[in-house]
Scaffold this motif. Structure first.
Motif, PDB file in Angstrom:
ATOM      1  N   GLN A   1      -4.266   2.422  -1.281  1.00 43.53           N
ATOM      2  CA  GLN A   1      -4.294   3.373  -0.180  1.00 43.53           C
ATOM      3  C   GLN A   1      -5.637   3.308   0.541  1.00 43.53           C
ATOM      4  O   GLN A   1      -6.681   3.170  -0.090  1.00 43.53           O
ATOM      5  CB  GLN A   1      -4.072   4.792  -0.698  1.00 43.53           C
TER       6      GLN A   1
ATOM      7  N   GLN B   1      -4.931   7.654   3.970  1.00 41.54           N
ATOM      8  CA  GLN B   1      -3.824   7.965   3.066  1.00 41.54           C
ATOM      9  C   GLN B   1      -4.274   8.855   1.910  1.00 41.54           C
ATOM     10  O   GLN B   1      -3.561   9.771   1.495  1.00 41.54           O
ATOM     11  CB  GLN B   1      -3.226   6.665   2.519  1.00 41.54           C
TER      12      GLN B   1
ATOM     13  N   SER C   1      -2.927  12.571   1.063  1.00 40.33           N
ATOM     14  CA  SER C   1      -2.383  12.915  -0.258  1.00 40.33           C
ATOM     15  C   SER C   1      -3.038  14.174  -0.813  1.00 40.33           C
ATOM     16  O   SER C   1      -2.363  15.050  -1.381  1.00 40.33           O
ATOM     17  CB  SER C   1      -2.596  11.746  -1.226  1.00 40.33           C
TER      18      SER C   1
END
Length: 809
Positions: free
Chosen positions: A254, A258, A262
């Motif tokens: 990631q 990202q 998250s």
């Protein structure tokens, strides 16, 4: 990094531009000189890039250090050459003339200054030769590799994360106080950010970690995380660490966006506690803060930083609190030291008590300093070792890169921009624990050429911003705040003072000497001399006549003036400061200091200034307040660049109003009457601060008043009046921009009347200080008149301070 290039980087950055300005002038240059100046300009631009590369190295080798030292000396000499150029060869008159007579005049100027121009050309050739040598040396040593990561010493801050709670001293109260600040809800559920701020080594990480551990055994938060950022963080790794601590395993591959996404999804419906330790950069904080949503679940974020303003500026949260961490009390500092130095907190041995007290004064309650020095001296009973390692810990030859205290302070120093490093190093000139007047410091910075004047910001405003930045970074301590919260003076912690003295020595920034020293400690060129002299008048000190001061830019004398160096061969001196010196000050040769910009004799025994002081054409600040000087020489009106004239109660000559550069004026009026003097200066356009010592007195049947005329002194923002009696009148529309008014009187009027009239005409007044030396009916009448002023005369937003016979009312 270990190399000291702070002051040098700023100087080399500025020099190409300074040479460019020289080329733009219409000076009578000898053939080839202009080309040499162009060559210097180009080479210095290239050299600047090499220096910035050296700045990026954490552990430069000996060759690089030596090269940096030579560049530093060369840069100083080039700047001195440029500054002296216009003084020695000034063809301005000829250049401004035209036609045949202009041609003839320019020719005469060139002939008259031919010898000086030959000297200048020869000096320039020497400088060019040195530049070529340094450029060749740089090419030979251009491939400098940083030391591998494994060879670097361990970060001493790590110990704060794994410290045994039982070994902590004086932390119970601060943890409890922080708990109340963090956990107090005020009936609200929105996000709260608490920033723990303080100077290096104050225990910010230790406090945050102790608080975090306490909450580990308490319920209420769904998830928590503690991460340390540092100066050069790997943000992806840090955010991944947060994600893992919050209870979710990171999925590889990631990118940073990202990971942020998250974390936000994980926290959006949870009450979270996050500690972000050791923040340095607004940019890094701006990225990290994107992870934390405002979800109205009573979440908390705690940050630690050395910069008071860092986490507060950019986060759009209504509840943001700065918690300033204090140093240890004397009792706790002693307890912590004994706990580290002797097992089971045994008392200090009697033969070490005196040096122990000295060490405690130097530590000044700074936890890291206490722990660091105590650990060095653990179980050591030698007084010599205690004096060597305890009192000179940072400048001692035994102190190396692994010294935790020095490492911590280096981090703060390395994080400063070049101009801020220079300004911080300058404080090494003043003695330890010395309270430096901020006006004195700011004006000296400017005189030294440290401050670049921007288009819309004055040099003085820029300098104050620099000082505020050092204060916000907890490197300088503000003292004696005025009504606006602006410090009147400042100082540095004894350990920071030790640190900057070390850096100053390494960079040959300033030379600190005791008056009894016969010679400079080493062979380095003296650029700035700080002379400490404790000798009494009947014990003359060595005058250091053998010391070469021909390259000195500033000379500051503390103590008795009998050790002050003679003012000969000081052709590049910018600052001469004898403030507070005892004994007569010798000013022979003063008027030959052609580059002098700052001259302070404040509080000295000076009784007279040289008649030719008007020859100091570069002078910007002259301070003779609190001296025996009764009247200034007439030639002073020729000082076209003088901005700050602080004459105290001394009289100024006629024509002072024509000194258009004046921004600050303190005087006892002129040889004319005070009424005529005020009328004379009332049309001055640039005057910002005026302090007037008036002899207006109350005599039988006559009241000689100080009267400020309508529409006068339009630019003055601060006015201070010192009079025997309150005989002051402000006419309508007088002083339209004045914001601060200080009225200091010896006694009130004998008839019991107020004596001060027209204050209602000062429409922009924000702060009033009214002070009487003695308590009498007239004084109290004036006080009551101020207190009972009708609404609108003294609006609610004003700050009023009243003192009578040293008592506040």
């Amino acid at each position: 990094m270990d190399i000291v290039v702070g002051a040098l980087t700023g100087m080399v950055d500025a020099l190409p531009g300074k040479l460019g300005e020289l080329l733009e002038q219409e000076y009578a240059l000898l053939s080839g000189v202009r080309g040499d100046v162009v060559f210097l300009q180009a080479e210095l631009g290239s050299m600047r890039a090499a220096i910035h590369h050296c700045v990026s190295l954490d552990h430069p080798d000996t060759q690089t250090r030596a090269w940096i030292g030579r560049v530093r000396e060369l840069a100083h000499d080039i700047e001195d050459w440029v500054d002296l150029f216009a003084i020695r060869v000034d063809a301005g008159a000829g250049a401004s003339s035209s036609g045949f007579f202009g041609f003839f005049r320019r020719g005469m100027d060139k002939f008259r200054t031919l010898a000086a121009r030959h000297d200048i050309a020869n000096e320039l050739q020497d400088l060019k030769k040195r530049v070529v040598e340094l450029s060749e040396q740089r090419n030979r040593y251009s491939c400098v590799l940083p030391v591998p990561e494994a060879a670097r010493p361990m970060d001493p801050r790590l110990t704060a994360l794994f410290i045994d709670p039982g070994s902590l001293v004086g932390l119970e109260g601060p943890v409890e106080e922080l708990s109340k600040i963090v956990m107090d809800t005020d009936g609200r559920t929105d996000l709260k950010i608490v920033s723990i701020v303080g100077m290096a080594g104050a225990g910010k990480t230790t406090l945050a970690n102790a608080f975090y551990r306490r909450l580990e055994v308490q319920n209420g938060f769904h998830c928590r995380a503690f991460v340390s950022v540092g100066q050069k963080p790997d943000l992806v790794r840090i955010l991944t660490d947060i994600f893992s601590q919050l209870g979710d395993r990171h999925r590889g591959g990631q990118d940073i966006n990202q990971v942020i996404d998250s974390i936000r999804n994980l926290l959006k419906d949870k009450r979270y506690l996050i500690v972000v330790d050791d923040l340095w950069s607004k940019e890094h904080w701006g990225t990290i803060r994107c992870c934390f949503p405002e979800n109205n679940h009573g979440s908390r974020i705690i940050t630690t930083t050395r910069n008071d303003t860092l986490p507060m500026d950019s986060y759009p949260v209504s509840r943001k609190i700065v918690h300033k961490i204090d140093c240890l009390s004397d009792a706790d500092a002693k307890k912590l030291f004994l706990k580290k130095a002797f097992a089971n907190e045994h008392p200090c041995p009697q033969h070490l008590e005196a040096v122990f007290a000295q060490i405690m004064r130097r530590c000044f309650g700074l936890p890291l300093a206490v722990v660091n020095i105590a650990s060095k001296l653990a179980h050591n009973q030698s007084r010599d070792e205690w004096e060597k390692l305890g009192l000179n810990s940072l400048c001692s030859p035994h102190s190396d890169g692994s010294d935790g205290l020095k490492q911590i302070l280096n981090l703060s120093y390395d994080d400063l921009s070049p101009h801020l490093r220079t300004c911080l190093l300058y404080l090494s000139i003043f003695p330890e624990n010395f309270e430096v007047d901020t006006e004195r410091l700011v004006r000296r910075w400017i005189a030294e050429g440290f401050i670049a004047e921007a288009r819309s910001v004055s040099a003085e405003e820029t300098a104050r911003n620099y000082l505020n930045e050092l204060i916000s970074r907890n490197l300088v301590e503000p003292l004696d705040l005025n009504h606006d919260g602006v410090p009147r003076s400042c100082r540095v912690h004894p350990l920071i003072h030790d640190f900057i003295v070390c850096k100053s020595i390494e960079e040959n920034f300033a030379t600190v000497m005791d008056a009894q020293q016969q010679h400079v400690p080493d062979s380095s060129t003296v650029r700035r001399l700080s002379l400490r002299n404790s000798s009494k008048q009947d014990q003359p000190a060595v005058r250091n006549e053998s010391t070469d001061l021909s390259h000195a830019r500033s000379i500051t004398v503390f103590g008795h003036a009998n050790a002050a160096p003679q003012l000969t061969n000081l052709k590049v001196l910018r600052v001469l400061d004898h403030e507070g010196c005892h004994g007569p000050v010798c000013l022979d040769g003063l008027c030959k200091l052609v580059l002098l910009r700052y001259l302070s004799l404040r509080g000295s025994d000076t009784s007279e200034l040289p008649a030719t002081i008007g020859d100091l054409r570069c002078l910007e600040t002259l301070d003779v307040s609190s001296t025996k000087v009764k009247e200034l020489p007439p030639s002073i009106v020729r000082l076209e660049k003088l901005m700050h004239l602080l004459a105290g109660s001394a009289k100024v000559p006629d024509g002072i109003a024509n000194m258009k550069a004046l921004q600050t004026l303190s005087c006892g009026g002129s040889t004319k009457s005070s009424v005529n003097f005020i009328e004379e200066i009332s049309k001055h356009d640039n005057l910002r601060e005026l302090e007037l010592y008036s002899d207006a007195t109350e005599t039988p049947g006559n009241k000689k008043r100080v009267r400020f005329p309508a529409h006068g002194l339009r630019s003055v923002k601060k006015l201070c009046i010192r009079c025997p009696s309150p005989l002051v009148t402000f006419e309508p529309n007088a002083l339209p921009t004045v914001q601060v008014l200080e009225l200091r009187f010896e006694k009130g009027l004998a008839d019991g009347s107020s004596g001060v009239s027209g204050m209602e005409n000062l429409s922009n007044l924000k702060h009033l200080l009214l002070e009487f030396e003695q308590n009498d009916a007239g004084a109290m009448a004036t006080v009551n008149a101020v207190r009972n002023a009708p609404q609108g005369v003294l609006p609610d937003h004003q700050s009023i301070t009243i003192k009578v016979d040293r008592k506040s009312y």
